[in-house]
Every structure is written in C-alpha cells, then in structure tokens.
Write a protein that holds these residues in place. Structure first.
Motif, PDB file in Angstrom:
ATOM      1  N   ASN A  38       0.827  -1.211   0.000  1.00 61.91           N
ATOM      2  CA  ASN A  38       0.000   0.000   0.000  1.00 61.91           C
ATOM      3  C   ASN A  38       0.858   1.255   0.000  1.00 61.91           C
ATOM      4  N   GLY A  39       0.488   2.215  -0.862  1.00 66.45           N
ATOM      5  CA  GLY A  39       1.180   3.493  -0.926  1.00 66.45           C
ATOM      6  C   GLY A  39       2.504   3.458  -1.666  1.00 66.45           C
ATOM      7  N   GLN A  40       2.833   2.338  -2.312  1.00 67.61           N
ATOM      8  CA  GLN A  40       4.097   2.218  -3.033  1.00 67.61           C
ATOM      9  C   GLN A  40       3.838   1.611  -4.405  1.00 67.61           C
ATOM     10  N   GLU A  41       4.735   1.893  -5.322  1.00 65.40           N
ATOM     11  CA  GLU A  41       4.658   1.314  -6.664  1.00 65.40           C
ATOM     12  C   GLU A  41       5.190  -0.117  -6.679  1.00 65.40           C
ATOM     13  N   LYS A  42       6.021  -0.450  -5.709  1.00 65.52           N
ATOM     14  CA  LYS A  42       6.713  -1.741  -5.737  1.00 65.52           C
ATOM     15  C   LYS A  42       5.833  -2.888  -5.233  1.00 65.52           C
ATOM     16  N   THR A  43       6.219  -4.070  -5.612  1.00 63.68           N
ATOM     17  CA  THR A  43       5.581  -5.283  -5.113  1.00 63.68           C
ATOM     18  C   THR A  43       6.662  -6.157  -4.481  1.00 63.68           C
ATOM     19  N   GLU A  44       6.234  -7.084  -3.656  1.00 63.60           N
ATOM     20  CA  GLU A  44       7.156  -8.062  -3.086  1.00 63.60           C
ATOM     21  C   GLU A  44       6.625  -9.445  -3.417  1.00 63.60           C
ATOM     22  N   HIS A  45       7.514 -10.431  -3.398  1.00 59.16           N
ATOM     23  CA  HIS A  45       7.148 -11.772  -3.832  1.00 59.16           C
ATOM     24  C   HIS A  45       7.510 -12.807  -2.781  1.00 59.16           C
ATOM     25  N   LEU A  46       6.658 -13.812  -2.687  1.00 54.60           N
ATOM     26  CA  LEU A  46       6.869 -14.956  -1.805  1.00 54.60           C
ATOM     27  C   LEU A  46       6.583 -16.220  -2.585  1.00 54.60           C
ATOM     28  N   GLN A  47       7.320 -17.266  -2.301  1.00 49.90           N
ATOM     29  CA  GLN A  47       7.025 -18.567  -2.884  1.00 49.90           C
ATOM     30  C   GLN A  47       6.849 -19.574  -1.760  1.00 49.90           C
ATOM     31  N   LEU A  48       5.679 -20.175  -1.706  1.00 44.64           N
ATOM     32  CA  LEU A  48       5.376 -21.206  -0.721  1.00 44.64           C
ATOM     33  C   LEU A  48       5.652 -22.558  -1.380  1.00 44.64           C
ATOM     34  N   ASN A  49       6.575 -23.297  -0.809  1.00 44.00           N
ATOM     35  CA  ASN A  49       7.012 -24.565  -1.400  1.00 44.00           C
ATOM     36  C   ASN A  49       6.487 -25.746  -0.592  1.00 44.00           C
ATOM     37  N   SER A  50       5.954 -26.742  -1.277  1.00 44.33           N
ATOM     38  CA  SER A  50       5.469 -27.920  -0.563  1.00 44.33           C
ATOM     39  C   SER A  50       6.613 -28.862  -0.205  1.00 44.33           C
ATOM     40  N   ASP A  51       7.744 -28.714  -0.890  1.00 42.71           N
ATOM     41  CA  ASP A  51       8.889 -29.585  -0.654  1.00 42.71           C
ATOM     42  C   ASP A  51      10.118 -28.715  -0.413  1.00 42.71           C
ATOM     43  N   GLY A  52      10.343 -28.338   0.844  1.00 42.36           N
ATOM     44  CA  GLY A  52      11.479 -27.482   1.166  1.00 42.36           C
ATOM     45  C   GLY A  52      11.013 -26.166   1.747  1.00 42.36           C
ATOM     46  N   LEU A  53      11.977 -25.357   2.159  1.00 37.71           N
ATOM     47  CA  LEU A  53      11.660 -24.068   2.773  1.00 37.71           C
ATOM     48  C   LEU A  53      11.042 -23.109   1.770  1.00 37.71           C
ATOM     49  N   ASP A  54      10.148 -22.268   2.258  1.00 44.34           N
ATOM     50  CA  ASP A  54       9.582 -21.212   1.447  1.00 44.34           C
ATOM     51  C   ASP A  54      10.668 -20.186   1.176  1.00 44.34           C
TER      52      ASP A  54
END
Length: 86
Positions: A38-54
């Motif tokens: 909110n309030g920014q142009e940028k985005t952040e990303h996350l990857q949820l993995n079923s096999d291993g650490l996110d």
C-alpha cells in the motif's frame, strides 16, 4: 481463504507496512504470491514450497481471522526467523 486463492488477503509487515496479495499462481509443488504494498509502486514476492523451505520476502503476516472475529495475524512462509507481532 475463499475460492482456494490467496488473492485479496490483507497483509501486514513486521516493519508496519501493509498490503494485499495481488496475484496468486500455482506451479508444480509451489505457490507464488505477489504482494502489492500500500502506498508504493513496488511489489514483493513470496514462494510457498510444498517440498522445502519457502522463499522470498521476509516479515509478511497474513490476516487469518474472519469477519466478526478478533484480529489475528500469522507469519507467511516457514522461512521467517521470528514469531508474529500483534
């Protein structure tokens, strides 16, 4: 989460920023999430993995309570080193 998607889920960062999950895509053994800050142009990303650490951005919490319930937040991703902050 309605309709088996994370899209639209409210987010809060440990540093005070807020956001919403803007996109959610499913891949083989993972789910990729894009957080619109909110309030920014940028985005952040996350990857949820079923096999291993996110992986991806650290410190994001998701609003897990439903309407009419007390506000409850949980860290998103098992790669976060800290417990959630109220």
């Amino acid at each position: 989460m309605p309709n088996d998607t994370w899209r639209g889920v409210q987010m809060k960062h440990l540093d005070g920023r807020t956001g919403v999950i803007a996109s959610d895509s499913v891949g083989f053994c993972h789910r990729s999430l894009t957080i619109r800050v909110n309030g920014q142009e940028k985005t952040e990303h996350l990857q949820l993995n079923s096999d291993g650490l996110d992986s991806g951005a650290l410190g994001w919490q998701w609003l897990r309570s439903r309407e009419g319930e007390p506000e409850a937040w949980s860290l998103l991703g098992d790669h976060n080193p800290r417990e959630p902050v109220a």
